[in-house]
Design a protein around this motif. Structure first.
Motif, PDB file in Angstrom:
ATOM      1  N   ARG A  82       0.906  -1.149  -0.070  1.00 24.04           N
ATOM      2  CA  ARG A  82       0.040  -0.074   0.119  1.00 24.04           C
ATOM      3  C   ARG A  82       1.005   1.441  -0.086  1.00 24.04           C
ATOM      4  O   ARG A  82       0.658   2.325  -0.713  1.00 24.04           O
ATOM      5  CB  ARG A  82      -0.772  -0.035   1.233  1.00 24.04           C
ATOM      6  N   LEU A  83       2.203   1.285   0.830  1.00 25.75           N
ATOM      7  CA  LEU A  83       2.689   2.279   0.857  1.00 25.75           C
ATOM      8  C   LEU A  83       3.553   2.585  -0.446  1.00 25.75           C
ATOM      9  O   LEU A  83       3.737   3.743  -1.014  1.00 25.75           O
ATOM     10  CB  LEU A  83       3.931   2.083   2.020  1.00 25.75           C
ATOM     11  N   PHE A  84       3.945   1.689  -1.080  1.00 25.88           N
ATOM     12  CA  PHE A  84       4.755   1.742  -2.374  1.00 25.88           C
ATOM     13  C   PHE A  84       3.993   2.142  -3.535  1.00 25.88           C
ATOM     14  O   PHE A  84       4.611   2.536  -4.529  1.00 25.88           O
ATOM     15  CB  PHE A  84       5.768   0.566  -2.755  1.00 25.88           C
ATOM     16  N   LEU A  85       2.905   1.863  -3.343  1.00 23.79           N
ATOM     17  CA  LEU A  85       1.885   2.173  -4.470  1.00 23.79           C
ATOM     18  C   LEU A  85       1.237   3.588  -4.357  1.00 23.79           C
ATOM     19  O   LEU A  85       0.647   4.081  -5.170  1.00 23.79           O
ATOM     20  CB  LEU A  85       0.687   1.049  -4.524  1.00 23.79           C
ATOM     21  N   SER A  86       1.242   4.149  -3.294  1.00 20.85           N
ATOM     22  CA  SER A  86       0.575   5.501  -2.996  1.00 20.85           C
ATOM     23  C   SER A  86       1.041   6.584  -3.459  1.00 20.85           C
ATOM     24  O   SER A  86       2.272   6.764  -3.771  1.00 20.85           O
ATOM     25  CB  SER A  86       0.630   5.763  -1.248  1.00 20.85           C
ATOM     26  N   GLU A  87       0.166   7.615  -3.609  1.00 22.09           N
ATOM     27  CA  GLU A  87       0.792   9.017  -4.171  1.00 22.09           C
ATOM     28  C   GLU A  87       1.374   9.488  -3.253  1.00 22.09           C
ATOM     29  O   GLU A  87       2.412  10.346  -3.619  1.00 22.09           O
ATOM     30  CB  GLU A  87      -0.685   9.646  -4.441  1.00 22.09           C
ATOM     31  N   HIS A  88       1.188   9.520  -2.016  1.00 19.70           N
ATOM     32  CA  HIS A  88       2.203   9.750  -0.723  1.00 19.70           C
ATOM     33  C   HIS A  88       3.670   9.623  -0.994  1.00 19.70           C
ATOM     34  O   HIS A  88       4.544  10.285  -0.982  1.00 19.70           O
ATOM     35  CB  HIS A  88       1.779   9.422   0.674  1.00 19.70           C
ATOM     36  N   PHE A  89       3.747   8.351  -1.185  1.00 16.84           N
ATOM     37  CA  PHE A  89       5.288   7.800  -1.629  1.00 16.84           C
ATOM     38  C   PHE A  89       5.583   8.625  -2.614  1.00 16.84           C
ATOM     39  O   PHE A  89       7.233   8.637  -2.481  1.00 16.84           O
ATOM     40  CB  PHE A  89       5.342   6.194  -1.813  1.00 16.84           C
ATOM     41  N   TYR A  90       5.210   8.948  -3.696  1.00 17.11           N
ATOM     42  CA  TYR A  90       5.770   9.640  -4.846  1.00 17.11           C
ATOM     43  C   TYR A  90       5.810  11.197  -4.966  1.00 17.11           C
ATOM     44  O   TYR A  90       6.020  11.825  -5.779  1.00 17.11           O
ATOM     45  CB  TYR A  90       5.274   8.784  -6.194  1.00 17.11           C
ATOM     46  N   ASP A  91       5.143  11.526  -3.698  1.00 18.34           N
ATOM     47  CA  ASP A  91       5.011  13.090  -3.655  1.00 18.34           C
ATOM     48  C   ASP A  91       6.353  13.661  -3.819  1.00 18.34           C
ATOM     49  O   ASP A  91       7.420  13.187  -3.282  1.00 18.34           O
ATOM     50  CB  ASP A  91       4.399  13.184  -2.283  1.00 18.34           C
ATOM     51  N   PRO A  92       6.435  14.737  -4.574  1.00 18.93           N
ATOM     52  CA  PRO A  92       7.791  15.405  -4.616  1.00 18.93           C
ATOM     53  C   PRO A  92       8.251  15.705  -3.145  1.00 18.93           C
ATOM     54  O   PRO A  92       9.803  15.801  -2.915  1.00 18.93           O
ATOM     55  CB  PRO A  92       7.554  16.735  -5.334  1.00 18.93           C
ATOM     56  N   ALA A  93       7.536  15.862  -2.265  1.00 22.84           N
ATOM     57  CA  ALA A  93       8.306  16.451  -0.843  1.00 22.84           C
ATOM     58  C   ALA A  93       8.911  15.207  -0.417  1.00 22.84           C
ATOM     59  O   ALA A  93       9.646  15.238   0.588  1.00 22.84           O
ATOM     60  CB  ALA A  93       6.930  16.738   0.278  1.00 22.84           C
ATOM     61  N   ASN A  94       8.599  13.898  -0.863  1.00 25.76           N
ATOM     62  CA  ASN A  94       9.536  12.780  -0.513  1.00 25.76           C
ATOM     63  C   ASN A  94      10.458  12.093  -1.337  1.00 25.76           C
ATOM     64  O   ASN A  94      10.934  11.405  -0.886  1.00 25.76           O
ATOM     65  CB  ASN A  94       8.411  11.735  -0.144  1.00 25.76           C
ATOM     66  N   VAL A  95      10.516  12.704  -2.522  1.00 23.84           N
ATOM     67  CA  VAL A  95      11.442  12.314  -3.330  1.00 23.84           C
ATOM     68  C   VAL A  95      12.781  13.119  -3.259  1.00 23.84           C
ATOM     69  O   VAL A  95      12.682  14.208  -3.235  1.00 23.84           O
ATOM     70  CB  VAL A  95      10.964  12.725  -5.050  1.00 23.84           C
ATOM     71  N   GLY A  96      13.949  12.410  -2.978  1.00 15.45           N
ATOM     72  CA  GLY A  96      15.405  13.046  -2.942  1.00 15.45           C
ATOM     73  C   GLY A  96      15.131  13.569  -1.397  1.00 15.45           C
ATOM     74  O   GLY A  96      16.005  14.670  -1.224  1.00 15.45           O
ATOM     75  N   ALA A  97      14.347  12.982  -0.564  1.00 15.04           N
ATOM     76  CA  ALA A  97      14.160  13.636   0.984  1.00 15.04           C
ATOM     77  C   ALA A  97      15.042  12.877   1.956  1.00 15.04           C
ATOM     78  O   ALA A  97      15.042  13.160   3.212  1.00 15.04           O
ATOM     79  CB  ALA A  97      12.753  13.746   1.141  1.00 15.04           C
ATOM     80  N   GLN A  98      15.559  11.697   1.468  1.00 14.00           N
ATOM     81  CA  GLN A  98      16.476  10.790   2.526  1.00 14.00           C
ATOM     82  C   GLN A  98      17.838  10.724   2.328  1.00 14.00           C
ATOM     83  O   GLN A  98      18.303  10.785   1.160  1.00 14.00           O
ATOM     84  CB  GLN A  98      16.086   9.346   2.282  1.00 14.00           C
ATOM     85  N   ILE A  99      18.517  11.017   3.297  1.00 10.59           N
ATOM     86  CA  ILE A  99      20.046  10.925   3.058  1.00 10.59           C
ATOM     87  C   ILE A  99      20.459   9.550   3.019  1.00 10.59           C
ATOM     88  O   ILE A  99      20.040   8.560   4.093  1.00 10.59           O
ATOM     89  CB  ILE A  99      20.789  11.562   4.444  1.00 10.59           C
TER      90      ILE A  99
END
Length: 530
Positions: A334-351
């Motif tokens: 559910r997480l990996f398919l979600s719109e939330h997972f691919y939201d620009p706020a979460n892309v490139g946000a992890q060190i």
């Protein structure tokens, strides 16, 4: 990097991403987070599958197993307990003040400890190879997740085989049931030794495992009382091990009535775990940990404050875990398919963690693995020593991975993978201008040395040349292509330093120039992010 990490607003939608919105960049994000990155061919294959099939491919239980089964070659008996005959010989020697016999046993023990430390180092190399080679990258990534979640360190337990047993436990349950894993961890010899439960008995219950079982492993701080800890410790009495096997010592167990988290009865370890799993806080806490690991580490620093869009997503994931009786695949799917997972706020946000940085470089660029001893040591100096988390709380992650010292080691380790030049210690500085000068000189004089294992970067430009014959000879086109491939974006201010590497080599795009460009990209702050 600060700007990228500062984006915190995101959709709270766990609706599945629309098929038409899932393309190359979304597939790249998926394989970076649910694995360690991939080649353009692998990313395009996932993009062509569409979101459902791509996610299911990463979650698949029937994916081909890892070919390496060499963990069976490790010795399970290095730290075996002394035989009754040896114990009796030591007892007699002490009574007789026989220092020669006692010294002989001490030397034998020291030799066993030396061999065990050597085996632990071999295990680090073995796991690094698995992380790089496994056709099940999500399984290995979840094994790494559980290693930090149920953190156990070799330095205290000093038994490499117990660490290997725990590693196998995490892998076997990596994508299975958290409930099963929680029941297994209270029977795991490495954990029992690490949190001092092996001698816990009804007369003197040890509270360490009971406390961490709730605070760090299942509920989080604030979801239990000191009385829950005391009765939880009583429930865990008699849970110990002998050599490599879990043993329940009924004569040491406190069989009296207990009250834990509102549940009353003659509770043992399973009754304790069942009481934990009944708490809504448990599913929410595990969902929070998964969200921090896979989505956005810094969005929700406190598991007790699940506010805003990220908090609503965690609560929905917690509900999914409860509904599936703590099976992990439904929640992760559910997480990996979600719109939330691919939201620009979460892309490139992890060190990237040190493991993600090293393993990702090899898997995405197809560099030689080089000397695994050097890579294991480099990861340790970057802050991630496999089989030795810093404490029972595991690795803090996020911004803790980055400081002036670790950033220098990160850059030099990536240069080592590209060129074969062993990374130097953290005593120098790797500023962008200095790196550019070094890579410019390398481009002119032949970066890509490193003895017999030279890195051939030609495959990195193959798709550029197929799409536009001759483009692989244009420094600017090559620079833009490499930036898109490695960072996912080609900002104009990043292109000029890369093209100067080619200009230093007379304007030609050679293998050395491509390697010099990649080394410069590795020094960019964005390269630390996933």
């Amino acid at each position: 990097m600060q700007a990228a990490l500062a984006r915190t607003d995101a959709t709270a939608s766990l609706r599945a991403i629309n098929h038409r919105d899932f393309g190359y960049e979304q597939a790249r994000h998926l394989i970076l987070r649910a694995g360690f990155g991939g080649t353009p061919e692998q990313i395009r294959a996932l993009a062509d599958m569409g979101p459902e099939r791509a996610v299911d491919a990463l979650l698949a239980a029937d994916a081909p197993p890892h070919a390496r089964a060499d963990d069976d070659g490790f010795d399970p008996d290095i730290m075996a307990p002394l035989s009754p005959e040896d114990r009796e010989a030591i007892r007699r020697a002490r009574r007789a003040a026989d220092e020669d016999t006692l010294a002989r046993f001490r030397l034998a023990q020291q030799e066993r400890q030396r061999r065990d430390r050597a085996q632990l180092r071999a295990m680090q190399r073995w796991w690094l190879a698995r992380l790089i080679e496994s056709p099940r990258p999500l399984e290995e990534k979840m094994t790494l997740f559980w290693h930090s979640h149920f953190a156990t360190g070799y330095r205290k337990i000093e038994n490499s085989h117990h660490m290997l047993m725990q590693n196998r436990l995490f892998r076997a349950n990596a994508l299975g049931s958290f409930a099963t894993l929680l029941r297994a961890i209270v029977r795991d010899p490495a954990m029992l030794a690490y949190l001092d439960n092996q001698n816990s008995n009804a007369r003197r219950p040890n509270e360490n495992l009971a406390r961490e079982l709730m605070e760090l492993f299942s509920l989080g701080e604030g979801a239990y009382t000191e009385q829950d800890i005391r009765d939880g410790a009583r429930a865990l009495t008699g849970y110990t091990f002998e050599h490599n096997d879990f043993v329940f010592r009924a004569e040491r167990h406190d069989g009296g009535r207990k009250r834990i988290l509102g549940v009353t009865g003659l509770l043992d370890a399973d009754g304790f775990v069942d009481a934990i799993l009944k708490q809504n806080a448990c599913a929410d806490f595990i969902a929070w940990k998964l969200h921090r690991f896979f989505v956005n580490h810094d969005a929700l620093p406190d598991h007790r404050r699940l506010a805003g869009p990220h908090g609503r997503v965690v609560q929905q994931l917690g509900a999914t875990l409860r509904a599936s009786e703590y099976r992990l695949r439904p929640a992760l799917r559910r997480l990996f398919l979600s719109e939330h997972f691919y939201d620009p706020a979460n892309v490139g946000a992890q060190i990237k963690s040190p493991v993600e940085l090293v393993v990702g470089a090899v898997r995405t660029l197809r560099t030689p693995t080089r000397d695994p001893n050097i890579l294991v040591d480099a990861m340790r100096r970057m802050g991630q020593d496999l089989f030795s988390p810093p404490s029972v709380a595991g690795w803090a992650g996020g911004r803790s991975w980055i400081n002036t010292s670790t950033l220098f080691v990160r850059q030099n380790t990536l240069v080592y993978l590209l060129t074969g030049r062993a990374p130097v210690g953290a005593g120098g500085r790797g500023g962008g201008a200095a790196m550019e000068r070094r890579m410019g000189a390398a481009g002119a004089g032949g970066a890509g040395g490193g003895g017999p294992e030279r890195f051939d970067p030609s495959h990195l430009l193959a798709d550029l040349e197929r799409a536009d014959p001759g483009a692989s000879r244009d420094p600017e086109r090559v620079a833009r292509h490499l930036l898109l491939r490695t960072l996912g974006e080609a900002r104009e201010e990043r292109i000029a330093p890369l093209t100067r590497v080619a200009h230093a080599a007379g304007g030609r795009v050679t293998d050395a120039v491509v390697i010099g460009m990649l080394a410069l990209i590795a020094a960019a702050p964005e390269h630390q992010l996933a």
